[in-house]
Motif scaffolding. Sequence first.
Motif, PDB file in Angstrom:
ATOM      1  N   LYS A  87      11.312 -61.274  54.434  1.00  0.00           N
ATOM      2  CA  LYS A  87      10.039 -61.299  53.717  1.00  0.00           C
ATOM      3  C   LYS A  87      10.011 -60.159  52.715  1.00  0.00           C
ATOM      4  O   LYS A  87      10.228 -58.994  53.078  1.00  0.00           O
ATOM      5  N   GLY A  88       9.769 -60.496  51.459  1.00  0.00           N
ATOM      6  CA  GLY A  88       9.738 -59.494  50.407  1.00  0.00           C
ATOM      7  C   GLY A  88       8.347 -58.959  50.173  1.00  0.00           C
ATOM      8  O   GLY A  88       7.340 -59.610  50.476  1.00  0.00           O
ATOM      9  N   THR A  89       8.277 -57.775  49.609  1.00  0.00           N
ATOM     10  CA  THR A  89       7.004 -57.114  49.345  1.00  0.00           C
ATOM     11  C   THR A  89       6.731 -57.081  47.842  1.00  0.00           C
ATOM     12  O   THR A  89       7.655 -57.141  47.024  1.00  0.00           O
ATOM     13  N   PRO A  90       5.461 -56.996  47.453  1.00  0.00           N
ATOM     14  CA  PRO A  90       5.135 -56.909  46.019  1.00  0.00           C
ATOM     15  C   PRO A  90       5.700 -55.629  45.407  1.00  0.00           C
ATOM     16  O   PRO A  90       5.803 -54.594  46.069  1.00  0.00           O
ATOM     17  N   ASN A  91       6.044 -55.720  44.120  1.00  0.00           N
ATOM     18  CA  ASN A  91       6.467 -54.523  43.388  1.00  0.00           C
ATOM     19  C   ASN A  91       6.199 -54.749  41.902  1.00  0.00           C
ATOM     20  O   ASN A  91       5.479 -55.676  41.527  1.00  0.00           O
ATOM     21  N   ASP A  92       6.775 -53.907  41.051  1.00  0.00           N
ATOM     22  CA  ASP A  92       6.529 -54.027  39.616  1.00  0.00           C
ATOM     23  C   ASP A  92       7.141 -55.289  39.021  1.00  0.00           C
ATOM     24  O   ASP A  92       6.730 -55.741  37.950  1.00  0.00           O
ATOM     25  N   VAL A  93       8.125 -55.859  39.701  1.00  0.00           N
ATOM     26  CA  VAL A  93       8.791 -57.060  39.208  1.00  0.00           C
ATOM     27  C   VAL A  93       7.990 -58.318  39.530  1.00  0.00           C
ATOM     28  O   VAL A  93       7.887 -59.242  38.713  1.00  0.00           O
ATOM     29  N   PHE A  94       7.422 -58.359  40.737  1.00  0.00           N
ATOM     30  CA  PHE A  94       6.684 -59.537  41.197  1.00  0.00           C
ATOM     31  C   PHE A  94       5.524 -59.062  42.064  1.00  0.00           C
ATOM     32  O   PHE A  94       5.727 -58.286  43.003  1.00  0.00           O
ATOM     33  N   PRO A  95       4.281 -59.519  41.793  1.00  0.00           N
ATOM     34  CA  PRO A  95       3.107 -58.886  42.407  1.00  0.00           C
ATOM     35  C   PRO A  95       2.683 -59.404  43.771  1.00  0.00           C
ATOM     36  O   PRO A  95       1.694 -58.915  44.327  1.00  0.00           O
ATOM     37  N   PHE A  96       3.393 -60.406  44.327  1.00  0.00           N
ATOM     38  CA  PHE A  96       2.971 -61.007  45.588  1.00  0.00           C
ATOM     39  C   PHE A  96       4.078 -60.888  46.629  1.00  0.00           C
ATOM     40  O   PHE A  96       5.237 -60.641  46.303  1.00  0.00           O
ATOM     41  N   VAL A  97       3.696 -61.098  47.900  1.00  0.00           N
ATOM     42  CA  VAL A  97       4.726 -61.242  48.924  1.00  0.00           C
ATOM     43  C   VAL A  97       5.531 -62.502  48.626  1.00  0.00           C
ATOM     44  O   VAL A  97       5.042 -63.450  48.003  1.00  0.00           O
ATOM     45  N   TRP A  98       6.776 -62.528  49.068  1.00  0.00           N
ATOM     46  CA  TRP A  98       7.657 -63.663  48.863  1.00  0.00           C
ATOM     47  C   TRP A  98       8.574 -63.754  50.061  1.00  0.00           C
ATOM     48  O   TRP A  98       8.568 -62.869  50.925  1.00  0.00           O
ATOM     49  N   SER A  99       9.362 -64.819  50.135  1.00  0.00           N
ATOM     50  CA  SER A  99      10.119 -65.000  51.361  1.00  0.00           C
ATOM     51  C   SER A  99      11.415 -65.749  51.098  1.00  0.00           C
ATOM     52  O   SER A  99      11.531 -66.518  50.139  1.00  0.00           O
ATOM     53  N   VAL A 100      12.387 -65.515  51.979  1.00  0.00           N
ATOM     54  CA  VAL A 100      13.660 -66.227  51.964  1.00  0.00           C
ATOM     55  C   VAL A 100      13.798 -66.975  53.289  1.00  0.00           C
ATOM     56  O   VAL A 100      13.463 -66.435  54.361  1.00  0.00           O
ATOM     57  N   TYR A 101      14.280 -68.214  53.208  1.00  0.00           N
ATOM     58  CA  TYR A 101      14.434 -69.093  54.363  1.00  0.00           C
ATOM     59  C   TYR A 101      15.856 -69.655  54.383  1.00  0.00           C
ATOM     60  O   TYR A 101      16.552 -69.658  53.367  1.00  0.00           O
TER      61      TYR A 101
END
Length: 291
Positions: A87-101
């Motif tokens: 599970k990814g966290t928001p940062n300057d590149v992308f503002p929302f949580v994201w995920s890999v499956y």
Amino acid sequence: MHDDQIDVDAAIVRQLLTDQRPDLARLPITPVVSTGTVNALFRIGEDLVARLPLQHQWAEGIDREWRWIPWLSSRISSVRLPEPVCKGTPNDVFPFVWSVYRWIDGAPYDDRLVDDETAAAHTLAEFVLELRAIEVPSAAPTGGREPLAELDDDTRAAIELSAGIDADAAMTVWVDALRTPVWDGNPVWIHGDLLRPNVIVRQRRVHAVIDYGYIEVGDPATDLIAAWAVFGADGRAAFREMLAPDDATWARGRGIALHQAAMIIPYYAETNPAFVELARRTIAQILDDAL
């Protein structure tokens, strides 16, 4: 597709991986073409797929999947569920949580991909029955569609704006659905979005059900939408026989399916024509079933 959506490309995904999962950052990254409207999908290597929400309100779906998919997976045996990897966290590149499956081999449900629609309907009905049988803990998210009466104005407007359907017949079915009693039973687990793109076929059979951003407890009629959104007449009859809804629940489910499909057509007419065609197909199945 949405006025305020975040545009995402492979370069952004690679930067996210470089920052947060450098062990994956050198793998090939390929956009996945889909009819999805909530997340951008990117295949990572051969075995993984990233999901990045297009709008702020859909980010909660990533959190919901991480909370509930592992818990549900131990209780579902009829189909494969997605497997969260990181599970990814928001940062300057992308503002929302994201995920890999984990990547699931197969393709979205299509009549040409299945040998036996009745068998496919039995598999999906078994999945719905398994969901409904799972205990409902106090922390379970609640939801589902609003009562049909609360959706009336929006649905009528959408039907009138929907090109390529029999609007008069659709309105007749909608008015009939409004006459059904408001659901007041015990909430059960519902997938909430059993459309063809979320039902994965492999080796001519239903193999997996994906996209659990709407997983919650609510009206069991919600998951009846697959009767019209996924199947034709034979599959629909088998699906109904296994789930055994009473007539009022069936009509309410048909109303939910009609509302959803009608809302899709004018909204995505220019930006997602393949999704619109699926919605038109759903309405055609509803009219064949009801009239």
